[in-house]
Design a protein around this motif. Structure first.
Motif, PDB file in Angstrom:
ATOM      1  N   GLY A  77      10.493   5.465  -1.660  1.00  0.00           N
ATOM      2  CA  GLY A  77       9.844   4.362  -0.966  1.00  0.00           C
ATOM      3  C   GLY A  77       8.333   4.437  -1.062  1.00  0.00           C
ATOM      4  N   PRO A  78       7.634   3.332  -0.802  1.00  0.00           N
ATOM      5  CA  PRO A  78       6.175   3.290  -0.958  1.00  0.00           C
ATOM      6  C   PRO A  78       5.402   4.124   0.042  1.00  0.00           C
ATOM      7  CG  PRO A  78       6.977   1.264   0.048  1.00  0.00           C
ATOM      8  CD  PRO A  78       8.193   2.026  -0.395  1.00  0.00           C
ATOM      9  N   PHE A 116       2.700  -2.525   1.668  1.00  0.00           N
ATOM     10  CA  PHE A 116       1.474  -1.786   1.964  1.00  0.00           C
ATOM     11  C   PHE A 116       0.709  -2.351   3.162  1.00  0.00           C
ATOM     12  CE2 PHE A 116       0.567  -4.932  -1.367  1.00  0.00           C
ATOM     13  CZ  PHE A 116      -0.472  -5.669  -0.798  1.00  0.00           C
ATOM     14  N   LEU A 117       1.309  -3.264   3.900  1.00  0.00           N
ATOM     15  CA  LEU A 117       0.616  -3.906   5.018  1.00  0.00           C
ATOM     16  C   LEU A 117       0.179  -2.899   6.080  1.00  0.00           C
ATOM     17  CD1 LEU A 117      -0.304  -6.671   6.046  1.00  0.00           C
ATOM     18  CD2 LEU A 117       1.903  -6.879   7.230  1.00  0.00           C
ATOM     19  N   ASP A 118       0.970  -1.858   6.266  1.00  0.00           N
ATOM     20  CA  ASP A 118       0.625  -0.857   7.278  1.00  0.00           C
ATOM     21  C   ASP A 118      -0.719  -0.202   6.980  1.00  0.00           C
ATOM     22  OD1 ASP A 118       1.968   0.228   5.004  1.00  0.00           O
ATOM     23  OD2 ASP A 118       2.170   2.146   6.040  1.00  0.00           O
ATOM     24  N   ARG A 119      -1.074  -0.061   5.726  1.00  0.00           N
ATOM     25  CA  ARG A 119      -2.355   0.547   5.354  1.00  0.00           C
ATOM     26  C   ARG A 119      -3.524  -0.359   5.731  1.00  0.00           C
ATOM     27  NH1 ARG A 119      -3.106   2.530  -0.399  1.00  0.00           N
ATOM     28  NH2 ARG A 119      -4.473   4.047   0.660  1.00  0.00           N
ATOM     29  N   ILE A 120      -3.292  -1.665   5.669  1.00  0.00           N
ATOM     30  CA  ILE A 120      -4.343  -2.617   6.027  1.00  0.00           C
ATOM     31  C   ILE A 120      -4.518  -2.668   7.544  1.00  0.00           C
ATOM     32  CG2 ILE A 120      -5.036  -5.045   5.923  1.00  0.00           C
ATOM     33  CD1 ILE A 120      -3.394  -5.281   3.357  1.00  0.00           C
ATOM     34  N   ILE A 121      -3.396  -2.721   8.246  1.00  0.00           N
ATOM     35  CA  ILE A 121      -3.432  -2.827   9.701  1.00  0.00           C
ATOM     36  C   ILE A 121      -4.122  -1.627  10.331  1.00  0.00           C
ATOM     37  CG2 ILE A 121      -2.001  -2.887  11.780  1.00  0.00           C
ATOM     38  CD1 ILE A 121       0.052  -4.510  10.157  1.00  0.00           C
ATOM     39  N   ASN A 134     -10.124  -6.970   0.237  1.00  0.00           N
ATOM     40  CA  ASN A 134      -9.488  -7.890  -0.711  1.00  0.00           C
ATOM     41  C   ASN A 134      -8.011  -8.074  -0.388  1.00  0.00           C
ATOM     42  OD1 ASN A 134      -9.216  -9.487  -3.133  1.00  0.00           O
ATOM     43  ND2 ASN A 134      -8.336  -7.689  -4.133  1.00  0.00           N
ATOM     44  N   LEU A 135      -7.316  -6.976  -0.114  1.00  0.00           N
ATOM     45  CA  LEU A 135      -5.892  -7.047   0.205  1.00  0.00           C
ATOM     46  C   LEU A 135      -5.669  -7.751   1.536  1.00  0.00           C
ATOM     47  CD1 LEU A 135      -4.683  -3.480  -0.876  1.00  0.00           C
ATOM     48  CD2 LEU A 135      -4.482  -5.633  -2.149  1.00  0.00           C
ATOM     49  N   ASN A 136      -6.574  -7.538   2.463  1.00  0.00           N
ATOM     50  CA  ASN A 136      -6.466  -8.210   3.753  1.00  0.00           C
ATOM     51  C   ASN A 136      -6.546  -9.728   3.571  1.00  0.00           C
ATOM     52  OD1 ASN A 136      -6.305  -8.208   6.671  1.00  0.00           O
ATOM     53  ND2 ASN A 136      -8.472  -8.754   6.689  1.00  0.00           N
ATOM     54  N   GLY A 137      -7.395 -10.166   2.658  1.00  0.00           N
ATOM     55  CA  GLY A 137      -7.495 -11.588   2.381  1.00  0.00           C
ATOM     56  C   GLY A 137      -6.238 -12.138   1.737  1.00  0.00           C
ATOM     57  N   ILE A 138      -5.671 -11.369   0.820  1.00  0.00           N
ATOM     58  CA  ILE A 138      -4.442 -11.802   0.137  1.00  0.00           C
ATOM     59  C   ILE A 138      -3.285 -11.902   1.124  1.00  0.00           C
ATOM     60  CG2 ILE A 138      -2.683 -11.106  -1.540  1.00  0.00           C
ATOM     61  CD1 ILE A 138      -4.960  -9.866  -3.206  1.00  0.00           C
ATOM     62  N   CYS A 139      -3.084 -10.846   1.892  1.00  0.00           N
ATOM     63  CA  CYS A 139      -1.946 -10.815   2.817  1.00  0.00           C
ATOM     64  C   CYS A 139      -2.162 -11.739   4.010  1.00  0.00           C
ATOM     65  CB  CYS A 139      -1.698  -9.386   3.292  1.00  0.00           C
ATOM     66  SG  CYS A 139      -1.291  -8.238   1.948  1.00  0.00           S
ATOM     67  N   GLY A 174      -5.785   2.829  -4.933  1.00  0.00           N
ATOM     68  CA  GLY A 174      -4.341   2.725  -5.015  1.00  0.00           C
ATOM     69  C   GLY A 174      -3.830   1.777  -3.943  1.00  0.00           C
ATOM     70  N   VAL A 175      -2.960   0.854  -4.309  1.00  0.00           N
ATOM     71  CA  VAL A 175      -2.486  -0.151  -3.351  1.00  0.00           C
ATOM     72  C   VAL A 175      -1.427   0.432  -2.419  1.00  0.00           C
ATOM     73  CG1 VAL A 175      -1.293  -2.375  -3.125  1.00  0.00           C
ATOM     74  CG2 VAL A 175      -3.072  -2.072  -4.873  1.00  0.00           C
ATOM     75  N   MET A 176      -0.452   1.096  -2.966  1.00  0.00           N
ATOM     76  CA  MET A 176       0.604   1.677  -2.136  1.00  0.00           C
ATOM     77  C   MET A 176       0.266   3.118  -1.778  1.00  0.00           C
ATOM     78  SD  MET A 176       4.213   0.023  -3.379  1.00  0.00           S
ATOM     79  CE  MET A 176       4.328   0.852  -4.953  1.00  0.00           C
ATOM     80  N   GLN A 177       0.744   3.565  -0.659  1.00  0.00           N
ATOM     81  CA  GLN A 177       0.433   4.905  -0.160  1.00  0.00           C
ATOM     82  C   GLN A 177       0.848   5.986  -1.141  1.00  0.00           C
ATOM     83  OE1 GLN A 177       1.631   5.752   3.931  1.00  0.00           O
ATOM     84  NE2 GLN A 177       2.147   7.851   3.351  1.00  0.00           N
TER      85      GLN A 177
END
Length: 239
Positions: A77-78, A116-121, A134-139, A174-177
């Motif tokens: 898993g990621p 990967f949302l948990d990493r942003i939160i 950037n990812l925060n804007g996408i999600c 890296g995007v995923m953990q």
């Protein structure tokens, strides 16, 4: 009935129709000779090559399995640690070098925000701030028509099979953990550094690792079957 395609890790896999088209063409020319398993292995090699990666020989002769159970799908898993992910690979007789090399396939493709949302939160401090924004804007742009947007796994060259993925995770991009931890975990960081510095080394090892993976738990001889249609088992005799 449900199948491996219905397992959670496989729900975002695309391209099954290409396998179907290849199978249809093969059945018209040489029926019951080429398995769906071989088609997938060969199509994967061609996709790698067409994306700028190495061309490598693919041993053939696989047969298709008689079981397709979503409960038997056991993929890393990621959010796993490197050591946790390695346990999955080691169970398949793969080395840590194999695992890091194969995760280098994240040099192409995308991940859904849910991975990967948990990493942003949590404002993960191991993620580059520019990437996080950037990812925060996408999600954050999720909508009813697109509830789970995607982001490129390789923020450098997302359509090319190369060593940029390893350079990116070395820059905390890296995007995923699991991808990011490859660059810092003592089990994997030396391999990541070697690949980031040597594109030819990654190309060579990636080809070798893909062949090794494709030879894992293969059915041959009279085991299994050669499906007529990759989406269903062949009709059982007597039914």
């Amino acid at each position: 009935m449900s199948s491996e395609k219905d397992a959670a890790p496989n729900l975002t896999v695309r391209g099954y129709e290409l396998i179907d088209e290849a199978k249809e063409a093969l059945e018209a020319t040489c029926p019951s000779r080429v398995s769906c398993a071989d088609i997938i292995a060969l199509a994967t090699r061609d996709a790698v090559f067409l994306s700028g990666g190495p061309f490598y020989g693919v041993p053939t002769g696989r047969r298709d399995g008689p079981v397709s159970d979503p409960d038997q799908v056991d993929l890393p898993g990621p959010t796993m640690s490197v050591s946790q992910a390695f346990q999955r690979f080691r169970a398949k007789n793969m080395t840590i070098d194999d695992m890091v090399t194969l995760l280098g396939a994240h040099t192409v493709g995308v991940a859904h925000c849910s991975f990967f949302l948990d990493r942003i939160i949590t404002l993960d401090p191991t993620m580059d701030l520019g990437l996080l924004n950037n990812l925060n804007g996408i999600c954050g742009a999720a909508s009813g028509s697109n509830p789970d947007p995607t982001a490129f796994l390789d923020q450098g060259t997302p359509f090319t099979v190369d060593n940029q993925f390893f350079k990116q995770i070395g820059l905390r991009r890296g995007v995923m953990q699991i991808d990011q931890e490859l660059a810092t975990d003592q089990l994997s960081r030396r391999i990541v550094s070697d690949y980031a510095a040597n594109a030819a080394l990654f190309r060579m090892r990636f080809a070798q690792a893909m062949v090794k993976l494709g030879n894992t738990q293969v059915l041959q001889g009279t085991a299994g079957e050669i499906r007529k249609n990759c989406r269903v088992f062949n009709p059982r005799r007597g039914f």
